[in-house]
Motif scaffolding. Structure first.
Motif, PDB file in Angstrom:
ATOM      1  N   GLN A 189     -21.699  25.458   2.532  1.00  0.00           N
ATOM      2  CA  GLN A 189     -22.850  24.590   2.263  1.00  0.00           C
ATOM      3  C   GLN A 189     -23.456  25.044   0.940  1.00  0.00           C
ATOM      4  O   GLN A 189     -23.692  26.232   0.741  1.00  0.00           O
ATOM      5  N   LEU A 245     -26.268  20.123  -0.225  1.00  0.00           N
ATOM      6  CA  LEU A 245     -27.492  19.732   0.474  1.00  0.00           C
ATOM      7  C   LEU A 245     -28.696  19.989  -0.417  1.00  0.00           C
ATOM      8  O   LEU A 245     -28.751  21.009  -1.118  1.00  0.00           O
ATOM      9  N   GLU A 261     -34.669  19.693   1.690  1.00  0.00           N
ATOM     10  CA  GLU A 261     -34.441  18.993   2.956  1.00  0.00           C
ATOM     11  C   GLU A 261     -33.864  19.934   4.007  1.00  0.00           C
ATOM     12  O   GLU A 261     -33.743  19.586   5.184  1.00  0.00           O
ATOM     13  N   TYR A 262     -33.482  21.122   3.575  1.00  0.00           N
ATOM     14  CA  TYR A 262     -32.701  22.021   4.440  1.00  0.00           C
ATOM     15  C   TYR A 262     -33.468  22.399   5.711  1.00  0.00           C
ATOM     16  O   TYR A 262     -32.892  22.460   6.789  1.00  0.00           O
ATOM     17  N   SER A 263     -34.769  22.622   5.592  1.00  0.00           N
ATOM     18  CA  SER A 263     -35.537  23.061   6.761  1.00  0.00           C
ATOM     19  C   SER A 263     -35.613  21.982   7.833  1.00  0.00           C
ATOM     20  O   SER A 263     -35.810  22.288   8.999  1.00  0.00           O
ATOM     21  N   VAL A 264     -35.451  20.735   7.451  1.00  0.00           N
ATOM     22  CA  VAL A 264     -35.510  19.656   8.438  1.00  0.00           C
ATOM     23  C   VAL A 264     -34.140  19.066   8.768  1.00  0.00           C
ATOM     24  O   VAL A 264     -34.012  18.268   9.696  1.00  0.00           O
ATOM     25  N   SER A 265     -33.104  19.442   8.010  1.00  0.00           N
ATOM     26  CA  SER A 265     -31.818  18.769   8.252  1.00  0.00           C
ATOM     27  C   SER A 265     -30.598  19.651   8.015  1.00  0.00           C
ATOM     28  O   SER A 265     -29.527  19.135   7.706  1.00  0.00           O
ATOM     29  N   ALA A 266     -30.737  20.964   8.179  1.00  0.00           N
ATOM     30  CA  ALA A 266     -29.577  21.831   7.947  1.00  0.00           C
ATOM     31  C   ALA A 266     -28.502  21.584   8.998  1.00  0.00           C
ATOM     32  O   ALA A 266     -28.807  21.547  10.183  1.00  0.00           O
ATOM     33  N   PRO A 267     -27.261  21.403   8.573  1.00  0.00           N
ATOM     34  CA  PRO A 267     -26.173  21.353   9.548  1.00  0.00           C
ATOM     35  C   PRO A 267     -26.001  22.750  10.168  1.00  0.00           C
ATOM     36  O   PRO A 267     -26.462  23.727   9.587  1.00  0.00           O
TER      37      PRO A 267
END
Ligand code: F6R
Length: 360
Positions: A52, A80, A84-90
């Motif tokens: 990622q 990514l 946005e990572y805190s709300v949408s991390a795979p």
């Protein structure tokens, strides 16, 4: 100082041949024809199952470029937006390598994503220009792009160096994870070594100033590309809006017909980037805009068939599809620079922006 240049941005655009030579220096083992990244012994990345890349702004565009190169080399990778990572991390686990891509190594959004990835058990690596930066210190490993200081708020040479480093890293990962580098290494390595000369050739002969003047009064500026040309289209548009204050947008070429075509008029020039990946489709997409009256500027080699169709041409030397987008990007940097200069914008310090964004 700025030396012979009026702006740091212009100087830094011209520093790209040197920056890339420094990025590559010592990192290609010409004996074995493989990539040697100083701190990473062969086998360092064994066991990595997916990657990622987290980044913001221009660095995100380099990350997107890198993710495409990784996927092409057989490594599962996603770029990514760090914010946005805190709300949408795979999901991540210890077989996931999370790469923070950050020129400064101090961007709050990117640091947050890096910290979250570490806390979730991922292996972490920072790709940055600044030795000793927070992101370099906090990640398990760091890799430096060696672009030299970048003063202009608009990132230019660091984008090129980040993208090239990610191409090298993709080959190293493929070597470690799959037991072999990407099949095209024999052609890629000499082309990489030729990049400084190719960029010099663009800098000497660019007609971006003329093109900028011709379209100076437009309503909106569109940039299209596919494959590795897509992140370059996004980057072309970001640079353009950032320093000219004019509206610009980047699209995947194939997306034009899914909505944006409604905006196309004779007042919306379309800059089409050709990288050698399904160029006939991109040309068709550009012609669809042209039919609606939009002038098309083809960014491609001299003898490309798009030249005859387009209204204008920004010329790039022939190279591998892996690298053509980076040459196109140099032309687009010059285009933005000259357009902003004509409008008398404060190029090195655009309003409302900071070089290093240390707030969320
Ligand atoms: C645009 C620009 C910004 C930065 C972004 C990330 O020209 O410079 O979009 O790319 O703020 O900065 P770094 O790479 O320092 O994390």
């Amino acid at each position: 100082g700025k030396g012979e240049y009026d702006h740091f941005m212009h100087k830094e655009i011209h520093e790209q041949p040197t920056a890339l030579a420094q990025a590559i220096e010592g990192r290609i083992d010409h004996g074995s024809g493989r990539i040697a990244l100083e701190d990473f012994e062969p086998g360092t990345f064994e066991g990595i199952e997916s990657v990622q890349l987290v980044a913001c702004g221009t660095s995100y565009h380099a990350a997107l470029y890198g993710s495409l190169a990784l996927n092409a080399a057989g490594i599962r990778a996603t770029a990514l937006l760090a914010n946005e990572y805190s709300v949408s991390a795979p999901p991540v686990d210890d077989d996931t390598l999370v790469i923070a891509v950050s020129q400064s190594g101090e961007t709050a959004d990117t640091l947050n994503a890096l910290r979250q990835a570490r806390a979730s058990g991922a292996r972490t690596l920072t790709l940055t220009n600044v030795v000793g930066s927070t992101a370099a210190r906090e990640a398990d490993d760091a890799l430096f792009i060696r672009a030299g200081p970048e003063i202009g708020v608009a990132a230019t040479k660091t984008f090129s160096s980040q993208a090239v480093m990610l191409l090298l890293l993709a080959q190293r990962l493929a070597d470690d994870v799959r037991g072999e580098p990407h099949a095209d290494l024999d052609s890629l390595l000499p082309e990489l070594a030729a990049m400084p000369d190719r960029i010099d050739a663009i800098l000497e002969a660019s007609t971006a100033d003329r093109v900028a003047r011709r379209y100076a009064d437009s309503e909106s500026y569109f940039f299209i590309g596919r494959g590795l040309g897509f992140p370059v289209a996004l980057e072309g548009a970001l640079k353009f809006k950032e320093i000219t204050y004019e509206h610009a947008e980047g699209f995947a070429s194939g997306e034009l017909k899914h909505g944006p075509l409604a905006l196309v008029t004779p007042e919306t020039p379309v800059f089409a980037i050709f990288t050698g990946e399904e160029d006939e489709k991109t040309l068709k997409n550009a012609e669809e805009a042209q039919t609606r009256g939009a002038p098309v500027v083809a960014v491609c080699p001299e003898d490309h068939r798009a030249v005859a169709v387009a209204d204008d041409h920004l010329r790039i030397p022939e190279t591998d599809a892996d690298l053509a987008g980076l040459l196109a990007n140099v032309q687009l940097q010059l285009l933005s620079y000259h357009a902003a200069d004509l409008l008398d914008r404060p190029i090195d310090k655009p309003r409302n922006l900071a070089k290093s964004v240390t707030v969320e």
